[in-house]
Design a protein around this motif. Structure first.
Motif, PDB file in Angstrom:
ATOM      1  N   PHE A   1       0.795  -1.364  -0.026  1.00 31.79           N
ATOM      2  CA  PHE A   1       0.072   0.171   0.152  1.00 31.79           C
ATOM      3  C   PHE A   1       0.905   1.291   0.072  1.00 31.79           C
ATOM      4  N   LEU A   2       1.839   1.307   0.769  1.00 26.87           N
ATOM      5  CA  LEU A   2       2.890   2.383   0.869  1.00 26.87           C
ATOM      6  C   LEU A   2       3.892   2.548  -0.025  1.00 26.87           C
ATOM      7  N   ALA A   3       4.085   1.450  -1.042  1.00 26.45           N
ATOM      8  CA  ALA A   3       5.057   1.385  -1.943  1.00 26.45           C
ATOM      9  C   ALA A   3       5.118   2.747  -2.955  1.00 26.45           C
ATOM     10  N   VAL A   4       3.826   2.967  -3.385  1.00 27.63           N
ATOM     11  CA  VAL A   4       3.992   4.008  -4.460  1.00 27.63           C
ATOM     12  C   VAL A   4       4.072   5.322  -3.857  1.00 27.63           C
ATOM     13  N   PRO A   5       3.611   5.681  -2.583  1.00 24.47           N
ATOM     14  CA  PRO A   5       3.788   7.109  -2.080  1.00 24.47           C
ATOM     15  C   PRO A   5       5.638   7.082  -1.663  1.00 24.47           C
ATOM     16  N   PHE A   6       6.199   6.013  -1.311  1.00 26.19           N
ATOM     17  CA  PHE A   6       7.475   6.135  -1.030  1.00 26.19           C
ATOM     18  C   PHE A   6       8.323   6.390  -2.404  1.00 26.19           C
ATOM     19  N   ILE A   7       7.781   5.791  -3.380  1.00 30.49           N
ATOM     20  CA  ILE A   7       8.256   6.146  -4.766  1.00 30.49           C
ATOM     21  C   ILE A   7       8.240   7.353  -5.277  1.00 30.49           C
ATOM     22  N   VAL A   8       6.967   8.176  -4.944  1.00 32.55           N
ATOM     23  CA  VAL A   8       6.888   9.383  -5.311  1.00 32.55           C
ATOM     24  C   VAL A   8       7.483  10.446  -4.453  1.00 32.55           C
ATOM     25  N   ILE A   9       8.020  10.158  -3.228  1.00 33.71           N
ATOM     26  CA  ILE A   9       8.618  11.259  -2.386  1.00 33.71           C
ATOM     27  C   ILE A   9      10.348  10.715  -2.702  1.00 33.71           C
ATOM     28  N   LEU A  10      10.660   9.491  -2.805  1.00 32.02           N
ATOM     29  CA  LEU A  10      12.143   9.318  -3.209  1.00 32.02           C
ATOM     30  C   LEU A  10      12.375  10.061  -4.695  1.00 32.02           C
ATOM     31  N   GLY A  11      11.523  10.015  -5.669  1.00 33.19           N
ATOM     32  CA  GLY A  11      11.629  10.420  -6.998  1.00 33.19           C
ATOM     33  C   GLY A  11      11.754  11.960  -6.967  1.00 33.19           C
ATOM     34  N   ILE A  12      11.188  12.715  -6.057  1.00 29.00           N
ATOM     35  CA  ILE A  12      11.099  14.035  -5.885  1.00 29.00           C
ATOM     36  C   ILE A  12      12.387  14.390  -5.309  1.00 29.00           C
ATOM     37  N   ILE A  13      12.844  13.758  -4.097  1.00 26.08           N
ATOM     38  CA  ILE A  13      14.099  14.013  -3.313  1.00 26.08           C
ATOM     39  C   ILE A  13      15.154  13.831  -4.327  1.00 26.08           C
ATOM     40  N   ILE A  14      15.134  12.693  -5.316  1.00 28.08           N
ATOM     41  CA  ILE A  14      16.413  12.469  -6.209  1.00 28.08           C
ATOM     42  C   ILE A  14      16.474  13.511  -7.198  1.00 28.08           C
ATOM     43  N   ASP A  15      15.083  13.564  -7.723  1.00 23.84           N
ATOM     44  CA  ASP A  15      15.205  15.013  -8.690  1.00 23.84           C
ATOM     45  C   ASP A  15      15.740  16.228  -8.202  1.00 23.84           C
ATOM     46  N   ASP A  16      15.292  16.577  -6.997  1.00 20.72           N
ATOM     47  CA  ASP A  16      16.030  17.800  -6.210  1.00 20.72           C
ATOM     48  C   ASP A  16      17.439  17.853  -6.133  1.00 20.72           C
ATOM     49  N   ILE A  17      18.107  16.612  -5.979  1.00 22.89           N
ATOM     50  CA  ILE A  17      19.422  16.535  -5.526  1.00 22.89           C
ATOM     51  C   ILE A  17      19.954  16.454  -7.034  1.00 22.89           C
ATOM     52  N   TYR A  18      19.462  16.018  -7.816  1.00 20.83           N
ATOM     53  CA  TYR A  18      20.054  16.007  -9.376  1.00 20.83           C
ATOM     54  C   TYR A  18      20.307  17.553  -9.711  1.00 20.83           C
ATOM     55  N   LYS A  19      19.135  18.153  -9.573  1.00 20.18           N
ATOM     56  CA  LYS A  19      18.841  19.826 -10.196  1.00 20.18           C
ATOM     57  C   LYS A  19      19.932  20.384  -9.509  1.00 20.18           C
ATOM     58  N   ASP A  20      20.128  20.243  -8.084  1.00 20.38           N
ATOM     59  CA  ASP A  20      20.993  21.012  -7.157  1.00 20.38           C
ATOM     60  C   ASP A  20      22.461  20.806  -7.806  1.00 20.38           C
TER      61      ASP A  20
END
Length: 356
Positions: free
Chosen positions: A314-333
């Motif tokens: 149940f929680l897998a997709v919300p986790f992926i959403v959060i991790l995807g946004i964090i990874i994208d932020d780190i990459y852009k920085d």
């Protein structure tokens, strides 16, 4: 590597890993916090609506309290309707489940295959054990419900304070990072909350649409347990890709002993429903707010099941959403820092030559 330039990203990665590990080491605590966060995202628009119409009369605390009272009242109404219409049908379904699986043994296609016959026998034993356990363990169920009720009360209070002081909590957490990154972290929090909000609302709409369509189909065809299959199909939408597939297979297989003439029609119905949901309705509802590839969803759901069981799925997709946004932020920085360094190398030599 210049760690000072990437210190916020490094801290962000470490904190993310630490927070995710709490679901493994402190699952009850982590689930309460995360479910409270999701509930807060669902109720936030209601609170904002109350504040908009009562701007000069209500503080955040009063508006949050009214929102929680409305939610509890709506939940009580829903549970009352559920107990009168769904629970009797579900109880009858649980009692009849062993007989339904027993009838599957009489079908020729299962008798001709040793593998299918063995699987049906195993399923029959499990279903008999499951139904008998439910009917005989009412005390354990009552104690479990009481325990979950305590967790529910805690979730209600945590959600109330997230509604009341959410922005202050967000600002406080951002202040724990390096001061120069305050704006970046606040923006990141907003992106995470917007992504989770888009996901949870899209899933709720998908669950409602699927449950209503399945209920209408089963009722129009005169198939039994319409509310049970509607509930299971709607609930399965919270586990993208795998959930609807399992619910479709379950609904089709159990149509065999009750209405053999409608098996292929029911199979076609589930296939069309699944395709329409995930190729037309789902993209239209969620748009590009949560852009996840099906492979990432499937692997995340499987990994969640391995680590945390059903709750992990149940929680897998919300986790992926959060991790995807964090990874994208780190990459852009990282791109911004590298661009600034390259620009500095280009400007400094030209300045030196000008002085000469």
């Amino acid at each position: 590597m210049d760690f000072k330039s990437y210190r916020t990203s490094i801290i962000l990665a470490l904190v993310s890993g630490l927070l995710l590990s709490t679901f493994w080491f402190f699952p009850d605590f982590a689930f309460i916090i995360f479910l409270s966060l999701l509930l807060q995202l669902v109720l936030r628009p209601v609170m904002n609506l109350i504040l908009r119409f009562m701007r000069w009369r209500f503080s955040n605390g009063i508006a949050a309290g009214i929102t929680m009272i409305l939610f509890i009242a709506l939940l009580i109404l829903f549970l009352t309707l559920l107990s009168r219409s769904f629970l009797p049908t579900f109880t009858r379904f649980i009692s009849d489940l062993p007989n339904l699986t027993l009838n599957l043994q009489d079908i020729q296609i299962f008798n001709d295959s040793h593998f299918l016959a063995t699987e049906i026998d195993a399923l029959l034993i499990e279903m008999r054990s499951f139904s008998a356990q439910i009917l005989r363990s009412s005390l354990s169920i009552a104690l479990s419900i009481f325990s979950k009720f305590i967790d529910f009360v805690i979730i209600i209070f945590v959600t109330f304070y997230l509604l009341k002081d959410g922005h202050l909590i967000q600002s406080y957490l951002a202040g724990l990072f390096p001061h120069a990154s305050y704006t970046r972290i606040m923006t990141l929090f907003d992106r995470i909350l917007d992504g989770l909000r888009a996901y949870i609302f899209s899933q709720l709409i998908m669950c409602l649409i699927t449950a209503v369509v399945v209920f209408i189909y089963f009722s129009m065809q005169g198939l039994p347990y319409a509310s049970v299959f509607a509930f299971l199909s709607g609930l399965a939408e919270f586990i993208p890709v795998l959930g609807p597939t399992i619910a479709s297979a379950f609904g089709t297989i159990l149509t065999i002993p009750t209405a053999p003439s409608l098996v292929w029609q029911t199979l076609a119905f589930y296939i069309i429903l699944t395709q329409v949901n995930h190729n037309i309705i789902y993209p239209a509802i969620i748009g590009k707010a949560v852009n996840l590839h099906p492979i990432a969803i499937i692997l995340g759901v499987i990994l969640g099941d391995e680590l945390l069981g059903g709750a992990g799925m149940f929680l897998a997709v919300p986790f992926i959403v959060i991790l995807g946004i964090i990874i994208d932020d780190i990459y852009k920085d990282r791109m911004i820092v590298n661009h600034a360094k390259n620009l500095a190398k280009t400007v400094l030599p030209s300045s030196t030559e000008t002085k000469k």
